[in-house]
Write a protein that holds these residues in place. Structure first.
Motif, PDB file in Angstrom:
ATOM      1  N   ASP A 144      41.494  41.575  49.655  1.00 53.43           N
ATOM      2  CA  ASP A 144      41.369  40.140  49.409  1.00 53.43           C
ATOM      3  C   ASP A 144      40.713  39.833  48.072  1.00 53.43           C
ATOM      4  N   ALA A 145      39.896  40.787  47.576  1.00 50.08           N
ATOM      5  CA  ALA A 145      39.156  40.532  46.329  1.00 50.08           C
ATOM      6  C   ALA A 145      39.204  41.761  45.434  1.00 50.08           C
ATOM      7  N   PRO A 146      40.409  42.174  44.997  1.00 51.62           N
ATOM      8  CA  PRO A 146      40.519  43.423  44.232  1.00 51.62           C
ATOM      9  C   PRO A 146      39.733  43.406  42.927  1.00 51.62           C
ATOM     10  N   ASP A 147      39.591  42.255  42.299  1.00 55.70           N
ATOM     11  CA  ASP A 147      38.884  42.190  41.020  1.00 55.70           C
ATOM     12  C   ASP A 147      37.382  42.404  41.171  1.00 55.70           C
ATOM     13  N   ALA A 148      36.875  42.301  42.417  1.00 56.46           N
ATOM     14  CA  ALA A 148      35.433  42.444  42.641  1.00 56.46           C
ATOM     15  C   ALA A 148      35.017  43.894  42.854  1.00 56.46           C
ATOM     16  N   ILE A 149      35.970  44.801  42.940  1.00 56.14           N
ATOM     17  CA  ILE A 149      35.656  46.193  43.257  1.00 56.14           C
ATOM     18  C   ILE A 149      35.420  46.973  41.977  1.00 56.14           C
ATOM     19  N   ASP A 150      34.187  47.488  41.811  1.00 52.25           N
ATOM     20  CA  ASP A 150      33.836  48.216  40.584  1.00 52.25           C
ATOM     21  C   ASP A 150      33.432  49.662  40.850  1.00 52.25           C
ATOM     22  N   GLY A 151      33.590  50.131  42.093  1.00 52.12           N
ATOM     23  CA  GLY A 151      33.280  51.515  42.420  1.00 52.12           C
ATOM     24  C   GLY A 151      31.858  51.764  42.865  1.00 52.12           C
ATOM     25  N   THR A 152      31.012  50.730  42.848  1.00 54.36           N
ATOM     26  CA  THR A 152      29.604  50.912  43.229  1.00 54.36           C
ATOM     27  C   THR A 152      29.354  50.619  44.696  1.00 54.36           C
ATOM     28  N   GLY A 153      30.332  50.068  45.393  1.00 58.81           N
ATOM     29  CA  GLY A 153      30.128  49.663  46.770  1.00 58.81           C
ATOM     30  C   GLY A 153      29.539  48.276  46.913  1.00 58.81           C
ATOM     31  N   THR A 154      29.458  47.525  45.816  1.00 56.54           N
ATOM     32  CA  THR A 154      28.942  46.161  45.871  1.00 56.54           C
ATOM     33  C   THR A 154      29.897  45.271  46.656  1.00 56.54           C
ATOM     34  N   LEU A 155      29.352  44.479  47.579  1.00 60.45           N
ATOM     35  CA  LEU A 155      30.180  43.608  48.401  1.00 60.45           C
ATOM     36  C   LEU A 155      30.819  42.511  47.570  1.00 60.45           C
TER      37      LEU A 155
END
Length: 681
Positions: free
Chosen positions: A425-436
Motif C-alpha cells: 500500500d505504501a511502496p515509497d515508504a519502504i527504505d529497508g530499515t523496517g520503519t513503519l
C-alpha cells in the motif's frame, strides 16, 4: 540445570551452528542464491487496486479437526539486549495465553512455565515396531533403525483413534541425519556402507500409537496395529501430471511412476479425510556429481534447485547410483514433492503429488471452503523464493468410509497450482530499515497467478508460456520466475486459522535482502539483511485469486526500532526470532516455534494474540535445549506437544564430544525427541 555455550552464528542469518546448516539444508546459507531471476518485487511494479473479497469461512470448522487443535487450557547474533521481559507483563492475560512467559535462556533442558509439567513421549531409537531391539548407540544397525523411531523429528500430528478413549496416532517426520552425532569416530570423507544404510533408515516418518491418561497430558507410546516406519527405501507412488514423464524415468523405474524413499521431510499438515501431508524440502544435498551434467538446460535446472558441485557431503552416491547424477540424472527430479500418507493403512503405498509442484516444500496445509473445495498452501523455503497454493477441482467427500477415503486420496491430483504476487500500500515508504509506513502497518494486496491446471484424467495443462505441463510440475521454481512471483524471505509454514479462516505464513529470515544487487526491501519483506524474520497475515479468497495482507509481527528484540508486534506495546512482549512452524489453539491464538534464534537464547514456542486491543501480544511458552530447534507444535486443551530437533548440535560437539545430555541426562548422548507439556492439576 546445565548451561551451554551460546551458538555462534556463521553467516548472519541465525544462530544455527554451521554443522546444522551442513546436514540440515546442505549449507544453503553459504551457496549462491538459486533464484537469479529478475522477478518482480514491490519496488518494480505498480498494480491496479484489487477488490477485497470476503473470506470463505464455511470450511474453517472442517479445519478445526485437522490443524493443531485447540488451546492449552487454563542469523549472526548481535549484542542487542533481549528485554521486553516477561516479568514486566502486568496486564491481564487473554484466554488461552494465561501463563507466565518463560525467560530467554541457554539451558540444556526444556523449560516450561510455572504450573506446568513435561514428559518425553518418544525419542530417537525407541521401538516403533514389534521386535525392535533396545536402542544401543554404540551398536546401531539398519535393521534396528528400520523398526525404531527415526532421527531429527520435525512435523508432528496427533489423530484421535475412533472408539479408543485417550488413544491417538502420533505421526512424525524425520527430516535429516547429522552423521557426526549418529556415530562415534565418524569420518566425513570416508563414511561406511553400514552408516549409509542406518542413515537411510533414520529418515522418513514414524506412525506410533500413543495413549493419554485422564487428568494428565502425558502420552505413552505402544506397539499398536497402526505403527509404521517409512524410510529412505519405502516405495512411493508418483501421481499427477509429471507421473510417467521423461523427467522422472530412471533405470530402476523406467515407468517414472515409482520412487523409493522420502528425504528431508520438514513440516507438514493433517487433512480433513484423516491423512498426513509431508513436505520434502532440502533434497538438493543428497545428490552428488552435479558438475558432470554438461547439458546447459539440465545444468541450469539443477542450479535453480541449489544442486551443484562434485561429491555430496554425505557421499551417498558411493553406495547407491541413484544418488549419483552422472549415472541417474533424473533421480533428483523424483524428490521435492508433497507426500501423502494414510496412517490408518500401515501397508498402503504413500503418494507423491506432482500436481502441487516441486520445490523446497516446508509443508502443505489444508483449508476447505463451504462447497468442499480443498485448498493446499505451501511455501518454498529458500531466500527469495515463492508462496504457492493449489485449488482442487474435486470436492471433498465427507465421512470416513472406504469410498470417501479412496476419493479424497485423489483430491490433490486435480486442480490448479498458483504462485503469489504481492503489492504494498505504501511502496515509497519502504527504505529497508523496517520503519513503519505512515498508516502504522505494513499492508497490501495480492494475486494468485495460475501456473498449472491438472484435469480429472491426470493430464496437465501449462499456464506458463514456453513451458510444458510436465516442466511446470517438475521445475516449478522456473515457472514462478517466468510469471514474476514475489521474492520472499524464506516462506516456511503456512497455516489457516480454524476460527477466522485467515492464513498465516512464517517468513524465517533473509540476510541477503538488499545486498550485492539482490532484491531490495519491500513492504512484505521490509528490512535489509533481515536476520529475525516476520509473520505474514493473509485474508484470502481461498478458492479465488485475490487476497489482502499485512504483517502481524516483524520479529526481533522488541527494544529495537525495526520490530513490530501488531501495534501492541513492545515492552510487554517476549523477544522472538526466526519464526518457523505455526499452529493454532481453539480460541484462535497463533503459536509460533522458532529455528535459529538470533537473539542469544535458545529456540522456543510462543503464543500470539491475533484479535482485539491485545493483538500482537507475544508470550514465550517454552524453550528447547541449547543447540536444538523447536518443531511440530500441537496445541490442544489437554497438552502442548513439541518436537525437539538436534539438541546440543554445536560446531565443537560430536558423538565423541557431546555437549548436551538431553533428554536422558548423565553422560548419555543427546537424542531428538517428542515432548508433551501440560498444566499441573
Amino acid at each position: 540445570m546445565k548451561l551451554l555455550p551460546i551458538l555462534s552464528a556463521h553467516d548472519g542469518s541465525s544462530a544455527r551452528s554451521s554443522l546444522t546448516c551442513k546436514y540440515k539444508c546442505g549449507d544453503a546459507c553459504f551457496h549462491e542464491i538459486p533464484n537469479t531471476s529478475k522477478g518482480q518485487y514491490f519496488g518494480d511494479i505498480v498494480k491496479t487496486a484489487m477488490t477485497r473479497r470476503g473470506v470463505l469461512r464455511g470450511g474453517a470448522m472442517a479445519v478445526v479437526a485437522v490443524g493443531a487443535g485447540s488451546v492449552l487450557a487454563a542469523c549472526s547474533t548481535d549484542e542487542a539486549s533481549s528485554t521486553g521481559s516477561s516479568s514486566e507483563m502486568s496486564t491481564p492475560p487473554v484466554d488461552g495465553v494465561d501463563f507466565v512467559a518463560v525467560e530467554p535462556n541457554t539451558e540444556d533442558a526444556v523449560v516450561v512455565p510455572q504450573g506446568y509439567e513435561q514428559g518425553v513421549i518418544i525419542r530417537w531409537g525407541d521401538p516403533v515396531l514389534a521386535g525392535a531391539p533396545t536402542f544401543d548407540f554404540d551398536n546401531q544397525t539398519a535393521a534396528a533403525q528400520n523398526m525404531q523411531f527415526g532421527y531429527n523429528n520435525d512435523f508432528a500430528g496427533l489423530l484421535p483413534i475412533e472408539g479408543t478413549p485417550n488413544g491417538y496416532l502420533l505421526v512424525v517426520n524425520h527430516e535429516y541425519t547429522t552423521e557426526p552425532f549418529l556415530f562415534k569416530g565418524y569420518d566425513a570423507e570416508n563414511p561406511t556402507s553400514a552408516q549409509f544404510d542406518i542413515a537411510l533408515a533414520a529418515h522418513g516418518l514414524s506412525v506410533v500409537q500413543v495413549t493419554g491418561r485422564s487428568g494428565s497430558g502425558a502420552l505413552t507410546p505402544g506397539l499398536g496395529k497402526y505403527n509404521r516406519r517409512i524410510t529412505g527405501t519405502t516405495e512411493f507412488l508418483l501421481t499427477g501430471p509429471a507421473a510417467g514423464s521423461d523427467f522422472l524415468r530412471t533405470s530402476v523405474d523406467p515407468t517414472g511412476t515409482k520412487v523409493f524413499g522420502t528425504f528431508n521431510n520438514c513440516s507438514g499438515g493433517l487433512t480433513p479425510w484423516g491423512t498426513v501431508l509431508s513436505g520434502e524440502e532440502n533434497i538438493n544435498q543428497y545428490f552428488g556429481n552435479a558438475e558432470s551434467v554438461t547439458d546447459p538446460v539440465a545444468a541450469q535446472r539443477l542450479a535453480r534447485y541449489g544442486i551443484e558441485g562434485a561429491a555430496s557431503d554425505r557421499k551417498w552416491e558411493r553406495f547407491d547410483k541413484r544418488f549419483d547424477l552422472a549415472q541417474e540424472p533424473n533421480e533428483v527430479n523424483r524428490f521435492g514433492y508433497v507426500v501423502e500418507v494414510d496412517p490408518w493403512n500401515p501397508t498402503g503405498v504413500p503418494i507423491k503429488h506432482t500436481a502441487l509442484g516441486r520445490f523446497k516444500h516446508e509443508a502443505a496445509t489444508i483449508y476447505v471452503t463451504d462447497d468442499g473445495t480443498v485448498v493446499a498452501y505451501s511455501g518454498d523455503d529458500e531466500r527469495f523464493d515463492y508462496m504457492y497454493k493449489f485449488v482442487s477441482s474435486r470436492k471433498m467427500m465427507p465421512g470416513n468410509g472406504q469410498a470417501a477415503m479412496r476419493h479424497n486420496l485423489t483430491i490433490l491430483d486435480a486442480g490448479t497450482l498458483h504462485v503469489a504476487v504481492l503489492t504494498g500500500d505504501a511502496p515509497d515508504a519502504i527504505d529497508g530499515t523496517g520503519t513503519l509506513p505512515e498508516a502504522g502497518k505494513f499492508a497490501g494486496k495480492g494475486e494468485w497467478i495460475p501456473l498449472l491446471r491438472t484435469g480429472d484424467d491426470g493430464r496437465g495443462e501449462s499456464l506458463v508460456d514456453g513451458m510444458s505441463a510436465e516442466e511446470v510440475a517438475v521445475f516449478t521454481r522456473q515457472a514462478g520466475d517466468k510469471v514474476g512471483a514475489t521474492k520472499m524471505d524464506r516462506p516456511e509454514d503456512f497455516e489457516p486459522n480454524p476460527v477466522t479462516g485467515k492464513v498465516y505464513v512464517a517468513l524465517t529470515n533473509n540476510t541477503k535482502r538488499g545486498t550485492d544487487g539482490k532484491a531490495a526491501a519491500d513492504e512484505a519483506n521490509p528490512r535489509e539483511k533481515n536476520k529475525n524474520g516476520q509473520i505474514l497475515e493473509i485474508d484470502d479468497d481461498h478458492a479465488g485469486t485475490t487476497f489482502v495482507w499485512n504483517l502481524l509481527i516483524v520479529a526481533g528484540d522488541p527494544n529495537e526500532a525495526d520490530t513490530y508486534f501488531g501495534g501492541f506495546d513492545k515492552t510487554q512482549v517476549s523477544p522472538i526470532s526466526c519464526p518457523d512452524n505455526l499452529a493454532f489453539d481453539s480460541k484462535g491464538n497463533l503459536w509460533i516455534s522458532t529455528d535459529g534464534n538470533a537473539l542469544e537464547s535458545n529456540d522456543g514456542l510462543f503464543a500470539v494474540v491475533l484479535d482485539g486491543e491485545r493483538r500482537g501480544e507475544t508470550r514465550q511458552f517454552l524453550t528447547v535445549p541449547a543447540g536444538g530447534e523447536t518443531c511440530g507444535p500441537i496445541i490442544s486443551d489437554e497438552r502442548v506437544v513439541v518436537a525437539v530437533q538436534h539438541p546440543g548440535e554445536f560446531d565443537e560437539a560430536s558423538a565423541d564430544n557431546p555437549m548436551s545430555h538431553w533428554p536422558d541426562g548423565g553422560d548419555s548422548q543427546p537424542r531428538p525427541a517428542m515432548v508433551a507439556v501440560w498444566k499441573t492439576q
